[in-house]
Design an enzyme around this catalytic site. Structure first.
Site, PDB file in Angstrom:
ATOM      1  N   THR A  16      82.147  61.494  22.656  1.00 54.94           N
ATOM      2  CA  THR A  16      82.360  60.838  23.942  1.00 54.94           C
ATOM      3  C   THR A  16      81.367  61.428  24.937  1.00 54.94           C
ATOM      4  OG1 THR A  16      83.960  62.413  24.874  1.00 54.94           O
ATOM      5  CG2 THR A  16      84.825  60.687  23.433  1.00 54.94           C
ATOM      6  N   ALA A  31      83.734  66.571  23.690  1.00 58.09           N
ATOM      7  CA  ALA A  31      84.141  66.386  25.085  1.00 58.09           C
ATOM      8  C   ALA A  31      83.064  67.028  25.947  1.00 58.09           C
ATOM      9  CB  ALA A  31      85.499  67.033  25.339  1.00 58.09           C
ATOM     10  N   ILE A  77      82.485  71.238  22.446  1.00 61.19           N
ATOM     11  CA  ILE A  77      82.044  71.102  23.825  1.00 61.19           C
ATOM     12  C   ILE A  77      80.617  70.590  23.877  1.00 61.19           C
ATOM     13  CG2 ILE A  77      81.824  72.269  26.041  1.00 61.19           C
ATOM     14  CD1 ILE A  77      84.688  72.142  24.709  1.00 61.19           C
ATOM     15  N   LYS A  78      80.430  69.519  24.637  1.00 59.72           N
ATOM     16  CA  LYS A  78      79.118  68.899  24.771  1.00 59.72           C
ATOM     17  C   LYS A  78      78.448  69.418  26.038  1.00 59.72           C
ATOM     18  CE  LYS A  78      77.693  64.232  23.388  1.00 59.72           C
ATOM     19  NZ  LYS A  78      77.992  62.807  23.600  1.00 59.72           N
ATOM     20  N   VAL A  79      77.248  69.953  25.892  1.00 59.80           N
ATOM     21  CA  VAL A  79      76.472  70.437  27.042  1.00 59.80           C
ATOM     22  C   VAL A  79      75.058  69.875  26.940  1.00 59.80           C
ATOM     23  CG1 VAL A  79      77.836  72.563  27.169  1.00 59.80           C
ATOM     24  CG2 VAL A  79      75.670  72.551  25.921  1.00 59.80           C
TER      25      VAL A  79
END
Length: 215
Positions: A27, A57, A83-85
């Site tokens: 997402t 996310a 975790i998306k960065v």
């Protein structure tokens, strides 16, 4: 190569999950925003119940401290949340700190192989090159996948998975697999298109016509 669904639409995820092909979901803030009124935490946790695999996310902070704070919060929602960065120096700092805590990260918006190498060195679980957006600049997006794959495969210390993102059509899926991607994340409509072929439809019609004519 694994297949992920790139969406925050729960109906699409429920349907695709019944096909038995999904290994995860990605997402981003844009996809979440499209689901008007959807609660971020509730959406991510429900996705994690529908698909047993990594669920990305994405943080919205631009500084490492904010990304880390958000990452710790999101990771507590479900064991499968990663975790998306972004592919920035602040993103690298966040990946390093989160990885030390055992929190997996997906480094997104990757557009060159050096970004991918640095993300891997920082401890990224996944790197996400955007092949479709690279294509939009007049450059072959799959060449980026090939370059990253070659760099990663030459160094046994690198365990980062290559996720081919910004998939525009079924051929991108095939080309991603051939180029060395570990994962392709696709919009629902692309997965639907991938299972359609006029010769398949014609063959089914012919088989049924022959069956009906047997008497």
């Amino acid at each position: 190569m694994q297949l992920y669904l790139d969406t925050a639409n729960l109906d699409e995820i429920r349907e695709a999950a019944t096909w038995g092909v999904l290994s995860g979901v990605t997402t981003n803030p844009t996809l979440i925003a499209r689901e008007k009124g959807a609660d971020f935490k509730a959406t991510i946790t429900e996705i994690a119940e529908l698909v047993d695999g990594p669920i990305s996310a994405e943080t919205i902070s631009l500084d490492a401290a904010g990304m880390v704070q958000e990452g710790i919060e999101y990771a507590a929602w479900h064991p499968n949340v990663i975790i998306k960065v972004p592919s920035t120096t602040e993103g690298l700092k966040a990946v390093t700190q989160l990885a030390r805590r055992g929190i997996r990260c997906n480094v997104t918006l990757c557009f060159n192989a050096v970004q991918a190498l640095m993300a891997a060195r920082a401890g990224a679980f996944i790197i996400s090159p955007f092949v479709g957006r690279v294509d939009d600049t007049g450059v072959d997006g799959m060449q980026l996948i090939r370059e990253i794959s070659q760099i990663y495969r030459q160094d046994p210390e690198i365990k980062t998975k290559i996720l081919s993102a910004s998939i525009r059509h079924p051929r991108h899926i095939v080309e991603s697999a051939l180029a060395g991607a570990d994962i392709a994340t696709c919009p629902f409509k692309v997965l639907q298109q991938a299972m359609r072929h006029p010769l398949t439809d014609r063959g089914i019609e012919q088989f049924l016509a022959d069956w009906r004519s047997r008497t």
